[in-house]
Design an enzyme around this catalytic site. Structure first.
Site, PDB file in Angstrom:
ATOM      1  CG  LEU A   1      -1.663   1.253   1.578  1.00 29.13           C
ATOM      2  CD1 LEU A   1      -2.747   1.504   0.542  1.00 29.13           C
ATOM      3  CD2 LEU A   1      -2.286   1.174   2.978  1.00 29.13           C
ATOM      4  CG  ASP A   2       2.748   4.589   2.737  1.00 27.15           C
ATOM      5  OD1 ASP A   2       3.828   4.786   2.181  1.00 27.15           O
ATOM      6  OD2 ASP A   2       2.363   5.226   3.737  1.00 27.15           O
ATOM      7  N   PRO A   3       4.808   1.585   1.022  1.00 28.00           N
ATOM      8  CG  PRO A   3       6.851   0.602   0.337  1.00 28.00           C
ATOM      9  CD  PRO A   3       6.019   0.887   1.552  1.00 28.00           C
TER      10      PRO A   3
ATOM     11  CG  ASP B   1       2.774   4.902  -1.876  1.00 27.16           C
ATOM     12  OD1 ASP B   1       3.023   3.829  -2.476  1.00 27.16           O
ATOM     13  OD2 ASP B   1       3.528   5.370  -0.990  1.00 27.16           O
TER      14      ASP B   1
ATOM     15  NE  ARG C   1       6.142   7.967  -0.563  1.00 31.18           N
ATOM     16  CZ  ARG C   1       6.338   7.036   0.351  1.00 31.18           C
ATOM     17  NH1 ARG C   1       7.191   7.244   1.340  1.00 31.18           N
ATOM     18  NH2 ARG C   1       5.685   5.891   0.315  1.00 31.18           N
TER      19      ARG C   1
END
Ligand SMILES: NC(=O)c1ccc[n+]([C@@H]2O[C@H](COP(=O)([O-])OP(=O)(O)OC[C@H]3O[C@@H](n4cnc5c(N)ncnc54)[C@H](O)[C@@H]3O)[C@@H](O)[C@H]2O)c1
Ligand SMILES: N[C@@H](CCCCN[C@@H](CCC(=O)O)C(=O)O)C(=O)O
Length: 857
Positions: free
Chosen positions: A534-536, A539, A653
């Site tokens: 997801l994050d990373p 995104d 971020r």
């Protein structure tokens, strides 16, 4: 009784140095660094007990196994075999009575009860004698035909069982005579045969039996029991020692043949209900699941002693009725004769108890003075298998390998880790019938629970930090590895993937340690896809989709801001941190002390490591309905180059939380709890430290201070902030509650918070991601592109975090397996060949992305 003998009776046994049992203790109750003595049933790497063995190793328990305590002549010192034999025989005679009745015959066996129904063995013997009297009086129904019993093995089990049949009118015959007596024998007695190795084992090459050779090379032999003895046996009493290299007595296939109706029997039974087949019952006293009786896969219990094995369907029915063989395979038979068994146990063990009492499991074995009888029975000590028992590990791996390679033509994926986000990985991959997933984790139970939910999924235990050889052999047997381990493990996994030329996927940042492997990865010609979560992960994919489209339209990206948070759904945010863990708690806490760098209006802003990050949190109001705050996440400036947006004056971020989180965390920072230094205070083997003691230690104060003075000192330390005090109190950290054992304060805090801040049944999580991209059009207009992703977890299903991390990782794995990603080297999902397809597939999984544009003057 025990009190009269002078024993102190108490519930809490934590101060005992030696814990003596008979059978295995429940895993969760095993106390670390103690000496335990019990029958562990691990020496043949029995699958059902490997979780226990792992636990004993993890907890550095010294295990003395009675099965391995032998006297100078090699005879077992504590062997309950005789009592198991006695109880087993009584039970199966009772079971035969029930089975015959179910088949329409009332027999004298109906007078015999289960072994534990009798006050002592003499009383049970009396019941068996009464039954025998009736048999000798001719009261056995003629239609049943002569009954034959076969005892396998010549040890204590077999002898104990024979002691009981000797109370019936019994005639012993040789195994080869069984056929004859089973057809034409006398109905006023029963027949028995005792089968030893020479009766049924033959060399595969020439049909002969050489006991010496068999001892060393059992694999050269096979058994003809299934054809020469079993078809003429009414009841088999199995008491052999079985080793995985030795031939089985009966396999499933044999059972299928043995339950086929016999024509000769129906002729004999004219006018009476016919017996369905000759072999009616098996009493497997050896109770080796999947062992000499291959189809006995689960032991029965004293509560539910019998089942019917239906060989055609390969299932057990919890009954004495229906089609199949009556099975009794209780593995704690002596407990049915508690008086005799306990007296025997005490008498045999007592001479060794004194030296066992002196055992100190925290010392190495070299420092201890044990007799050979005790020393040779120690299976684990100081967190390792003792040299004599190291073979257990090898046996386990061999069995595991056979299981993994059993089905041909499968694509094999090795999933390392079965934690918070692994579920959807298995779910997605196992949709394809041609894909097999091996789930490996240091927590075998966790892997087993995950694997049990999906087809073609095999759970195994692996400690990636201490079993590199095992890891290497697993990597070799798979086509692709997905590492969902804590990210510090990925480089070591990658090294084995490089060595074995196996592709790999992770959901983790491409760390400096991984980057160092760049040239080896390229040389090996393999693909390692990183940052596929997801994050990373998502995104990057959303950023690049937007940026590349903007560039293609001739625009320039002037600003980029991306915030993401794994959160509890608002209705579940009922704690002072307004937070619950949906991914690795250690990772969540570790991130609060990271340094951060970002670009704001052309100016580089740096935040040092160590916890200052929590002071930098600001309100985030892009979704005014949510009460959000945000703080920067690591070094954002490097994405100028990676995303190709060097034109951006703002690049950040960040991480999202509900308001209150950073303030509460700030309290932990001020108390020095966000600390990754090894801390021996927390690892003390026998004693635990309380939160009050730990906080006093952190503040350099004496823990004997009054509660008021203590709270006053903490209040000062956390910046005289009542909210932080309330948080600590809510979490039980101003009390004498124990700090969980771990090697660092941060790891202890993570364990403590995980217990307090986890999702309860029926609660759900939430992930929020928001990318704001400032796009300057060739016309001079400034477009603010707002890309939002909001996902809620499923009630009692996958969490939002698991879906948005596990699916991208699984999609990448599928793409590599199917050749859709064929580039070699270290990859990240920032190029269209990866993010294009991956985003499309994520949308098929229900990922709903909202994109809005606002034009600014
Ligand atoms: N990109 C993203 O958005 C994202 C989000 C969440 C998690 N992650 C990463 O994904 C990975 C998995 O995350 P998680 O939340 O499931 O973590 P977790 O802590 O819940 O699970 C880790 C798993 O590794 C196992 N493990 C730990 N030490 C081991 C060892 N020595 N040998 C074998 N197994 C061991 C644990 O038993 C557990 O099954 C982590 O690397 C995490 O940082 C990435
Ligand atoms: N930033 C969000 C989402 C984090 C998802 C986990 N990402 C890990 C990845 C670590 C890794 O495996 O490399 C992280 O630490 O940011 C939040 O904190 O709620």
């Amino acid at each position: 009784f025990y009190m009269k003998a002078g024993a102190v009776i108490q519930e809490d046994i934590s101060e005992a140095s030696l814990i003596v049992g008979v059978k295995r203790p429940p895993e969760e109750k095993v106390i670390p660094r103690k000496t335990y003595a019990f029958f562990s049933h691990t020496i043949k790497a029995q699958e059902a007990n490997m979780g226990l063995l792992d636990d004993l190793l993890n907890k550095e328990v010294r295990l003395i196994d009675y099965e391995k305590m032998v006297d100078t002549n090699g005879y077992r010192i504590v062997a309950f075999g005789q009592w198991a034999g006695v109880a087993g025989m009584i039970n199966i005679l009772h079971g035969l009575g029930l089975r015959f009745l179910a088949l329409g015959h009332h027999t004298p066996f109906m007078h015999i009860g289960m072994a534990h129904n009798y006050r002592n063995v003499s009383q049970a013997i009396q019941a068996v004698r009464d039954c025998g009297y009736e048999i000798s009086m001719g009261l056995m129904p003629r239609s049943i035909g002569p009954l034959t019993f076969c005892f396998t093995g010549t040890g204590n089990v077999s002898k104990g069982a024979q002691d009981m049949i000797n109370e019936l009118p019994v005639e012993y015959v040789e195994p080869h005579e069984l056929k004859d007596v089973s057809e034409t024998g006398d109905m006023n007695k029963v027949y028995a045969t005792v089968l030893s190795r020479r009766h049924h084992l033959v060399r595969k090459s020439d049909g002969n039996y050489d006991p010496m050779e068999y001892e060393n090379h059992p694999e050269l032999y096979t058994s003809h029991f299934r054809t020469s003895v079993a078809p003429y046996t009414t009841c088999l009493i199995n008491g052999i020692y079985w080793d995985p290299h030795t031939p089985r007595l009966l396999r499933r296939l044999d059972a299928q043949r043995l339950i086929r109706p016999l024509k000769s029997l129906s002729a004999l039974n004219e006018g009476s209900p016919a017996l369905p087949h000759k072999l009616l019952a098996i009493c497997d006293i050896s109770a080796d699941t999947g062992g000499s009786i291959e189809f006995m896969t689960e032991c029965t219990t004293i509560d539910k002693p019998f089942c019917i094995y239906d060989a055609d369907q390969h299932i057990d029915h919890d009954s004495v009725e229906g089609n199949g063989i009556l099975m009794c395979s209780i593995d704690n038979l002596p407990a049915q004769l508690p008086i005799e068994a306990t007296e025997y146990f005490g008498d045999r063990l007592f001479p060794y108890i004194w030296e066992m009492l002196l055992s100190d499991a925290t010392k190495s074995l070299n420092e201890e003075e044990f007799s050979p009888q005790v020393r040779d029975a120690i299976i684990t000590s100081n967190g390792a298998l003792t040299p004599k028992f190291e073979y257990i590990e090898k046996m386990r791996e061999k069995r595991e390998k056979a299981q993994i390679l059993k089905r041909t033509g499968m694509k094999r994926v090795l999933l390392l880790g079965s934690g918070y986000v692994s579920g959807p990985v298995v779910e997605y991959l196992s949709r394809d019938e041609g894909t097999q997933v091996t789930v490996a984790s240091v927590l075998l139970k966790q892997a087993e629970e995950l694997a049990a939910r999906y087809p073609n999924t095999i759970p195994i235990m692996l400690d990636a930090s201490s079993q590199e050889g095992h890891l290497d052999s697993l990597v070799t047997d798979h086509d692709l590895v997905i590492s969902m381990l804590p990210y510090s493990f990925h480089p070591i996994v990658a090294k084995h993937c490089i060595r074995r030329k196996v592709n790999m996927v992770t959901a983790s940042y491409l760390s400096p340690a991984m980057k160092e492997l760049q040239s080896s990865v390229e040389e090996a010609g393999i693909t390692i896809v990183n940052e596929m979560g997801l994050d990373p992960g998502i995104d990057h994919m959303l950023a690049m989709e937007c940026i590349e489209q903007a560039k293609a339209d001739g625009c320039t990206v002037e600003s980029y801001s991306s915030f993401c948070g794994g959160l509890p759904a608002p209705e579940c945010s009922d704690n002072p941190l307004r937070y619950k863990f949906s991914w690795s708690p250690y990772g969540v806490l570790l991130n609060t002390m990271n340094p951060a760098v970002f670009l704001r209006d052309g100016e580089v802003v740096s935040i040092p490591a160590g916890g200052t990050l929590m002071d930098s949190a600001t309100a985030m109001d892009f979704f005014p309905g949510f009460s959000l705050e945000g703080f920067p996440n690591r070094d954002s400036t490097k994405y100028a180059e990676q995303y190709g947006i060097q034109t951006a004056h703002t690049l950040i971020r960040g991480t999202l939380r509900f308001k209150g989180f950073s303030k509460a965390m700030g309290g932990f920072v001020k108390l020095g709890l966000i600390n990754t230094d090894p801390n021996p205070v927390l690892l003390h083997p026998t004693s635990t430290i309380s939160w009050k003691e730990l906080l006093c230690h952190q503040m350099g104060l004496s823990s004997s201070m009054s509660p008021e003075a203590f709270e006053e000192a903490v209040y000062k330390q956390v910046g005289e902030d009542q909210f932080r005090m309330d948080t600590l109190r809510w979490l039980g950290m101003l009390s004498d509650d124990a700090v969980p054992h771990a090697d660092t304060i941060l790891a202890s805090l993570a364990k403590h918070l995980e217990a307090k801040l986890s999702f309860a049944k029926g609660e759900r999580d939430l992930i929020i991601m928001r990318n704001d991209v400032g796009i300057r059009h060739p016309t001079g207009e400034l477009e603010m592109r707002q890309i939002s992703l909001v996902v809620y977890g499923e009630l009692n299903g996958f969490s939002a975090m698991a879906k948005t991390v596990g699916y991208p990782a699984a999609i990448a794995a599928r793409m590599v397996l199917d050749g859709e990603i064929s580039r070699k080297g270290l990859l990240v999902p920032m190029t269209n060949d990866i993010y294009g397809l991956a985003l499309a597939r994520l949308k098929e999984e229900g990922l709903h992305i909202i994109s809005k544009s606002i034009l600014q003057e």
